[in-house]
Design an enzyme around this catalytic site. Sequence first.
Site, PDB file in Angstrom:
ATOM      1  N   SER A   1      -4.532  -0.102  -4.102  1.00  0.00           N
ATOM      2  CA  SER A   1      -5.001  -0.735  -5.344  1.00  0.00           C
ATOM      3  C   SER A   1      -6.405  -1.263  -5.095  1.00  0.00           C
ATOM      4  CB  SER A   1      -4.060  -1.902  -5.706  1.00  0.00           C
ATOM      5  OG  SER A   1      -4.623  -2.729  -6.711  1.00  0.00           O
TER       6      SER A   1
ATOM      7  N   TYR B   1       0.440  -9.776  -3.003  1.00  0.00           N
ATOM      8  CA  TYR B   1       0.057  -8.448  -3.471  1.00  0.00           C
ATOM      9  C   TYR B   1      -1.237  -7.999  -2.806  1.00  0.00           C
ATOM     10  CZ  TYR B   1      -0.716  -4.695  -6.903  1.00  0.00           C
ATOM     11  OH  TYR B   1      -0.914  -3.477  -7.518  1.00  0.00           O
TER      12      TYR B   1
END
Length: 266
Positions: A137, A150
């Site tokens: 990501s 995350y």
Amino acid sequence: MAEAFDGKVVLITGGGTGIGAATAARLAGEGARVVVTGRRRAPLDEVAAATGALAVPGDSSVDADARAVVDRTLAEFGRLDVLVVNAGGHGMSAVADTTDEDWRRSLDGNLNSAFVMCRAALPALVEARGNIVVMSSVAGLFAGPEVAGYTVGKHALIGLTRSMARDYGPRGVRVNAICPGWVRTPMSDQEMADFAAAADLPDRESGYAAVTADLPLRRAAEPGEIAAVCRFLASDEASFITGAVLVADGGGHAVDLPTVPIGRAM
């Protein structure tokens, strides 16, 4: 191009929704025999019905589940050519607000699920001289607000990608990572709905508009657009690419943050 993956066997984690489901559809449409796995049976069955994929439920962060998925793939198709590690999520808090349980859950979802599945699949990938596509990501490159777990997990996936590329390239296995920005997935839709409510915006679409306003392309990606990037890296067209980190974020990583106010004024 319609048969670019003819005869190839592809295993996709997190294959029931979003990018995973779109990748299953794209590769199955180009001749691949696709296996989708994830913790929830219902969305996997929907993808299987739509694409002809084999649905094998399991938790990729659990060694026994990962090995069972790989074993089922080999039993059904006799080989494994491509592994797409796409499972992820969790970790939406700042460090001081993250419990031990939340931290473990985040690392299981974002990092351990990739590590454990890659470990289980590598012997078959070495035999097939296959490749791995790791879904990281832009959170693997930068830090958003209050997403510590995350962010750490996605950063670590890039290290995992490079480590495997270094170790298994001599054995014929390529490993590359993708760093998407905002993508219209069910998880992002919920985040945008929550953000819109917190920011007193009228709806989810207003949330998407706000978070992409400073991207050069001014929009979020569709899952199929990231599936196309995955398709390229997994294909023979990328035969000399390994250890790479391909950013697909609408140009956000090219923006000099201190100049954003200037751009808005022009």
